[in-house]
Design an enzyme around this catalytic site. Structure first.
Site, PDB file in Angstrom:
ATOM      1  N   TYR A  45     -12.015  -2.838  -5.125  1.00 53.71           N
ATOM      2  CA  TYR A  45     -12.688  -2.846  -3.822  1.00 53.71           C
ATOM      3  C   TYR A  45     -14.214  -2.800  -3.968  1.00 53.71           C
ATOM      4  O   TYR A  45     -14.902  -2.238  -3.110  1.00 53.71           O
ATOM      5  CB  TYR A  45     -12.176  -1.680  -2.967  1.00 53.71           C
ATOM      6  CG  TYR A  45     -10.812  -1.931  -2.357  1.00 53.71           C
ATOM      7  CD1 TYR A  45     -10.534  -3.112  -1.662  1.00 53.71           C
ATOM      8  CD2 TYR A  45      -9.793  -0.987  -2.452  1.00 53.71           C
ATOM      9  CE1 TYR A  45      -9.275  -3.349  -1.104  1.00 53.71           C
ATOM     10  CE2 TYR A  45      -8.530  -1.219  -1.889  1.00 53.71           C
ATOM     11  CZ  TYR A  45      -8.297  -2.399  -1.213  1.00 53.71           C
ATOM     12  OH  TYR A  45      -7.057  -2.638  -0.648  1.00 53.71           O
ATOM     13  N   GLU A  67      -7.633 -10.881  -9.662  1.00 56.67           N
ATOM     14  CA  GLU A  67      -6.680  -9.812  -9.348  1.00 56.67           C
ATOM     15  C   GLU A  67      -5.400  -9.943 -10.171  1.00 56.67           C
ATOM     16  O   GLU A  67      -4.802  -8.940 -10.579  1.00 56.67           O
ATOM     17  CB  GLU A  67      -6.402  -9.807  -7.837  1.00 56.67           C
ATOM     18  CG  GLU A  67      -7.653  -9.374  -7.072  1.00 56.67           C
ATOM     19  CD  GLU A  67      -7.542  -9.447  -5.556  1.00 56.67           C
ATOM     20  OE1 GLU A  67      -6.503  -9.913  -5.044  1.00 56.67           O
ATOM     21  OE2 GLU A  67      -8.497  -9.028  -4.889  1.00 56.67           O
ATOM     22  N   HIS A  97      -2.214  -5.467   0.609  1.00 55.81           N
ATOM     23  CA  HIS A  97      -3.387  -6.209   0.168  1.00 55.81           C
ATOM     24  C   HIS A  97      -2.917  -7.576  -0.309  1.00 55.81           C
ATOM     25  O   HIS A  97      -1.860  -7.675  -0.935  1.00 55.81           O
ATOM     26  CB  HIS A  97      -4.075  -5.476  -0.997  1.00 55.81           C
ATOM     27  CG  HIS A  97      -5.050  -6.369  -1.711  1.00 55.81           C
ATOM     28  ND1 HIS A  97      -6.328  -6.579  -1.242  1.00 55.81           N
ATOM     29  CD2 HIS A  97      -4.906  -7.175  -2.795  1.00 55.81           C
ATOM     30  CE1 HIS A  97      -6.931  -7.456  -2.029  1.00 55.81           C
ATOM     31  NE2 HIS A  97      -6.090  -7.826  -2.971  1.00 55.81           N
ATOM     32  N   LYS A 102       0.825  -1.215   0.000  1.00 61.15           N
ATOM     33  CA  LYS A 102       0.000   0.000   0.000  1.00 61.15           C
ATOM     34  C   LYS A 102       0.863   1.270   0.000  1.00 61.15           C
ATOM     35  O   LYS A 102       2.045   1.233   0.382  1.00 61.15           O
ATOM     36  CB  LYS A 102      -0.956  -0.055   1.197  1.00 61.15           C
ATOM     37  CG  LYS A 102      -1.913  -1.256   1.068  1.00 61.15           C
ATOM     38  CD  LYS A 102      -3.049  -1.233   2.061  1.00 61.15           C
ATOM     39  CE  LYS A 102      -3.947  -2.452   1.808  1.00 61.15           C
ATOM     40  NZ  LYS A 102      -5.189  -2.414   2.626  1.00 61.15           N
ATOM     41  N   ASN A 121      -2.693  -0.903   6.683  1.00 61.14           N
ATOM     42  CA  ASN A 121      -2.300  -2.249   7.103  1.00 61.14           C
ATOM     43  C   ASN A 121      -1.311  -2.915   6.135  1.00 61.14           C
ATOM     44  O   ASN A 121      -1.319  -4.132   5.957  1.00 61.14           O
ATOM     45  CB  ASN A 121      -3.548  -3.095   7.353  1.00 61.14           C
ATOM     46  CG  ASN A 121      -4.448  -3.142   6.131  1.00 61.14           C
ATOM     47  OD1 ASN A 121      -4.045  -2.727   5.040  1.00 61.14           O
ATOM     48  ND2 ASN A 121      -5.644  -3.663   6.290  1.00 61.14           N
TER      49      ASN A 121
HETATM   50  P1  ADP Z   1      -8.409  -7.321   3.819  1.00 61.57           P
HETATM   51  O1  ADP Z   1      -7.502  -6.286   3.197  1.00 61.57           O
HETATM   52  O2  ADP Z   1      -7.876  -7.819   5.135  1.00 61.57           O
HETATM   53  O3  ADP Z   1      -8.796  -8.427   2.875  1.00 61.57           O
HETATM   54  P2  ADP Z   1     -11.071  -6.092   3.394  1.00 61.57           P
HETATM   55  O4  ADP Z   1     -11.108  -6.674   2.010  1.00 61.57           O
HETATM   56  O5  ADP Z   1     -12.239  -6.304   4.295  1.00 61.57           O
HETATM   57  O6  ADP Z   1      -9.770  -6.574   4.212  1.00 61.57           O
HETATM   58  O7  ADP Z   1     -10.856  -4.517   3.288  1.00 61.57           O
HETATM   59  C1  ADP Z   1     -10.040  -3.957   2.295  1.00 61.57           C
HETATM   60  C2  ADP Z   1      -9.275  -2.786   2.884  1.00 61.57           C
HETATM   61  O8  ADP Z   1     -10.169  -1.740   3.267  1.00 61.57           O
HETATM   62  C3  ADP Z   1      -8.513  -3.136   4.168  1.00 61.57           C
HETATM   63  O9  ADP Z   1      -7.276  -3.775   3.920  1.00 61.57           O
HETATM   64  C4  ADP Z   1      -8.344  -1.770   4.789  1.00 61.57           C
HETATM   65  O10 ADP Z   1      -7.292  -1.010   4.187  1.00 61.57           O
HETATM   66  C5  ADP Z   1      -9.694  -1.109   4.455  1.00 61.57           C
HETATM   67  N1  ADP Z   1     -10.677  -1.348   5.539  1.00 61.57           N
HETATM   68  C6  ADP Z   1     -11.414  -2.464   5.750  1.00 61.57           C
HETATM   69  N2  ADP Z   1     -12.213  -2.335   6.835  1.00 61.57           N
HETATM   70  C7  ADP Z   1     -11.970  -1.095   7.334  1.00 61.57           C
HETATM   71  C8  ADP Z   1     -12.473  -0.329   8.447  1.00 61.57           C
HETATM   72  N3  ADP Z   1     -13.413  -0.831   9.259  1.00 61.57           N
HETATM   73  N4  ADP Z   1     -11.975   0.920   8.631  1.00 61.57           N
HETATM   74  C9  ADP Z   1     -11.046   1.443   7.802  1.00 61.57           C
HETATM   75  N5  ADP Z   1     -10.539   0.783   6.729  1.00 61.57           N
HETATM   76  C10 ADP Z   1     -10.981  -0.453   6.498  1.00 61.57           C
END
Ligand code: ADP
Length: 141
Positions: free
Chosen positions: A52, A129, A118, A12, A115
């Site tokens: 997304y 993807e 991805h 990211k 975080n």
């Molecule tokens: P992951 O990346 O763990 O697969 P998701 O697909 O649910 O998780 O979400 C995609 C991205 O959106 C996350 O990696 C994060 O950057 C953001 N995100 C998800 N949930 C939240 C939240 N509750 N608050 C802020 N950002 C979020």
């Protein structure tokens, strides 16, 4: 090799800016993942909406779009045994503050949104993807 898979990661924008790309790739490589292809790109609105789509209805989606387009990302196709689950295990859960120490998010992440990485979460999303970012499900150079 048993259950050989290819998965897709995106380092990211904040992690790229902070110089964490090498650390992330090193952790994945030393756990048996092989880099098949790698590129740096900026994510624009349409690509982010597609990537997304499962979050598009959520109130913080505009924030995710802003964050994910704030600078370049590093996309990589990684191959190995059970690569999809293995990368997700090494990554840890979405919320960095709850991710165990020793995981990429637990050690290097900041919060739920910031975080680090991805990573594809199923065989189906990995295929979609890999096509989205490399035009092929087997993007060898
Ligand atoms: P992951 O990346 O763990 O697969 P998701 O697909 O649910 O998780 O979400 C995609 C991205 O959106 C996350 O990696 C994060 O950057 C953001 N995100 C998800 N949930 C939240 C939240 N509750 N608050 C802020 N950002 C979020």
């Amino acid at each position: 090799m048993k259950n050989h898979e290819t998965t897709l990661i995106l380092v990211k924008p904040d992690a790229v800016e902070e110089g964490l790309t090498g650390e992330v790739l090193h952790r994945l490589e030393k756990n048996g993942l092989k880099i098949l292809n790698c590129r740096m790109l900026r994510l624009d609105g349409p690509l982010l909406k597609e990537h997304y789509a499962h979050l598009a209805h959520l109130p913080f989606f505009p924030e995710i779009e802003k964050f994910m387009s704030s600078g370049p990302v590093v996309a990589a196709a990684l191959a190995g045994e059970n690569a999809i689950a293995k990368v997700r295990d090494l990554l840890g859960p979405t919320d960095s503050t709850k991710a165990p120490k020793g995981t990429i998010r637990g050690d290097l992440g900041k919060d739920k949104m910031h975080n680090v990485l991805h990573a594809s979460d199923s065989a189906e999303t990995a295929q979609a993807e890999l096509r989205r970012f490399f035009g092929s499900t087997d993007p060898k150079v």
